[in-house]
Design a protein around this motif. Sequence first.
Motif, PDB file in Angstrom:
ATOM      1  N   VAL A  21       0.846  -1.199   0.000  1.00  0.00           N
ATOM      2  CA  VAL A  21       0.000   0.000   0.000  1.00  0.00           C
ATOM      3  C   VAL A  21       0.879   1.246   0.000  1.00  0.00           C
ATOM      4  N   THR A  22       0.237   2.355  -0.334  1.00  0.00           N
ATOM      5  CA  THR A  22       0.874   3.665  -0.197  1.00  0.00           C
ATOM      6  C   THR A  22      -0.091   4.570   0.540  1.00  0.00           C
ATOM      7  N   ARG A  23       0.476   5.634   1.092  1.00  0.00           N
ATOM      8  CA  ARG A  23      -0.338   6.676   1.710  1.00  0.00           C
ATOM      9  C   ARG A  23      -0.351   7.850   0.731  1.00  0.00           C
ATOM     10  N   VAL A  24      -1.557   8.366   0.466  1.00  0.00           N
ATOM     11  CA  VAL A  24      -1.676   9.527  -0.428  1.00  0.00           C
ATOM     12  C   VAL A  24      -2.530  10.578   0.274  1.00  0.00           C
ATOM     13  N   PRO A  25      -2.317  11.848  -0.066  1.00  0.00           N
ATOM     14  CA  PRO A  25      -3.151  12.897   0.548  1.00  0.00           C
ATOM     15  C   PRO A  25      -4.627  12.690   0.192  1.00  0.00           C
ATOM     16  N   HIS A  26      -5.490  12.942   1.159  1.00  0.00           N
ATOM     17  CA  HIS A  26      -6.932  12.857   0.926  1.00  0.00           C
ATOM     18  C   HIS A  26      -7.309  14.013  -0.007  1.00  0.00           C
ATOM     19  N   PRO A  27      -8.085  13.755  -1.051  1.00  0.00           N
ATOM     20  CA  PRO A  27      -8.375  14.811  -2.028  1.00  0.00           C
ATOM     21  C   PRO A  27      -9.231  15.962  -1.494  1.00  0.00           C
ATOM     22  N   SER A  28     -10.020  15.712  -0.448  1.00  0.00           N
ATOM     23  CA  SER A  28     -10.898  16.781   0.044  1.00  0.00           C
ATOM     24  C   SER A  28     -10.634  17.180   1.496  1.00  0.00           C
ATOM     25  N   ASP A  29      -9.675  16.530   2.147  1.00  0.00           N
ATOM     26  CA  ASP A  29      -9.366  16.842   3.546  1.00  0.00           C
ATOM     27  C   ASP A  29      -7.849  16.926   3.688  1.00  0.00           C
ATOM     28  N   ARG A  30      -7.336  18.162   3.735  1.00  0.00           N
ATOM     29  CA  ARG A  30      -5.878  18.354   3.770  1.00  0.00           C
ATOM     30  C   ARG A  30      -5.226  17.748   4.994  1.00  0.00           C
ATOM     31  N   ARG A  31      -6.001  17.497   6.056  1.00  0.00           N
ATOM     32  CA  ARG A  31      -5.433  16.941   7.290  1.00  0.00           C
ATOM     33  C   ARG A  31      -5.362  15.425   7.268  1.00  0.00           C
ATOM     34  N   SER A  32      -5.959  14.810   6.261  1.00  0.00           N
ATOM     35  CA  SER A  32      -6.078  13.360   6.253  1.00  0.00           C
ATOM     36  C   SER A  32      -5.327  12.738   5.073  1.00  0.00           C
ATOM     37  N   ILE A  33      -5.166  11.429   5.171  1.00  0.00           N
ATOM     38  CA  ILE A  33      -4.567  10.656   4.084  1.00  0.00           C
ATOM     39  C   ILE A  33      -5.504   9.510   3.733  1.00  0.00           C
ATOM     40  N   LEU A  34      -5.240   8.904   2.603  1.00  0.00           N
ATOM     41  CA  LEU A  34      -5.915   7.676   2.211  1.00  0.00           C
ATOM     42  C   LEU A  34      -4.875   6.581   2.064  1.00  0.00           C
ATOM     43  N   VAL A  35      -5.261   5.382   2.382  1.00  0.00           N
ATOM     44  CA  VAL A  35      -4.402   4.218   2.176  1.00  0.00           C
ATOM     45  C   VAL A  35      -4.879   3.567   0.886  1.00  0.00           C
ATOM     46  N   VAL A  36      -3.927   3.355  -0.039  1.00  0.00           N
ATOM     47  CA  VAL A  36      -4.254   2.866  -1.379  1.00  0.00           C
ATOM     48  C   VAL A  36      -3.443   1.604  -1.658  1.00  0.00           C
ATOM     49  N   PRO A  37      -4.104   0.530  -2.095  1.00  0.00           N
ATOM     50  CA  PRO A  37      -3.331  -0.673  -2.443  1.00  0.00           C
ATOM     51  C   PRO A  37      -2.478  -0.415  -3.675  1.00  0.00           C
ATOM     52  N   SER A  38      -1.273  -0.969  -3.669  1.00  0.00           N
ATOM     53  CA  SER A  38      -0.390  -0.804  -4.837  1.00  0.00           C
ATOM     54  C   SER A  38      -0.918  -1.655  -5.987  1.00  0.00           C
TER      55      SER A  38
END
Length: 166
Positions: free
Chosen positions: A97-114
């Motif tokens: 997985v990778t961590r990417v910035p949340h598109p609508s919440d600058r304080r949060s991230i999303l976890v995305v499967p590679s």
Amino acid sequence: MNPVGGDARGEGVTPDPSRPAPQVHRATELLRDLTDATDLFRESLREDLTVNATDLAAMQHLLTSGPIAPTGLSRLLGISTTATTTAIDRLVDLGHVTRVPHPSDRRSILVVPSERSRARAFELMIPVLAELEAVLADFSDEEQAAITAYLERATAVYRDHAQRGE
């Protein structure tokens, strides 16, 4: 430990001679066999992907639900946010997985499967799902409806009893 000894799966249990073993239908026996086979398959997935049970569960949620914030993943896994962060760290280190910035919440991230892990997981899962679909296709629509009804109700029984233990 259960009341008569042994572990939760009944390993090492000494039967209580004053209580006869419950008589169950063959379908109920086969349901237990299915859960055992599913556990074996899940173990083979864990070994192939070099992850533990929590990490595999996290990957399953990510593959079925898509990118998710760590707090949402924590709720889905039923573990603390600290434990979720540890699991995510392991999955990042393994390249799953990778961590990417949340598109609508600058304080949060999303976890995305590679993409590599997604492809490998599907490579392992798709043949099993295809074979299960082929097995089901051998049954008439009425038989499939009965199988579906039984599995829905059996699943509800297990979920109900699991929730009682919480």
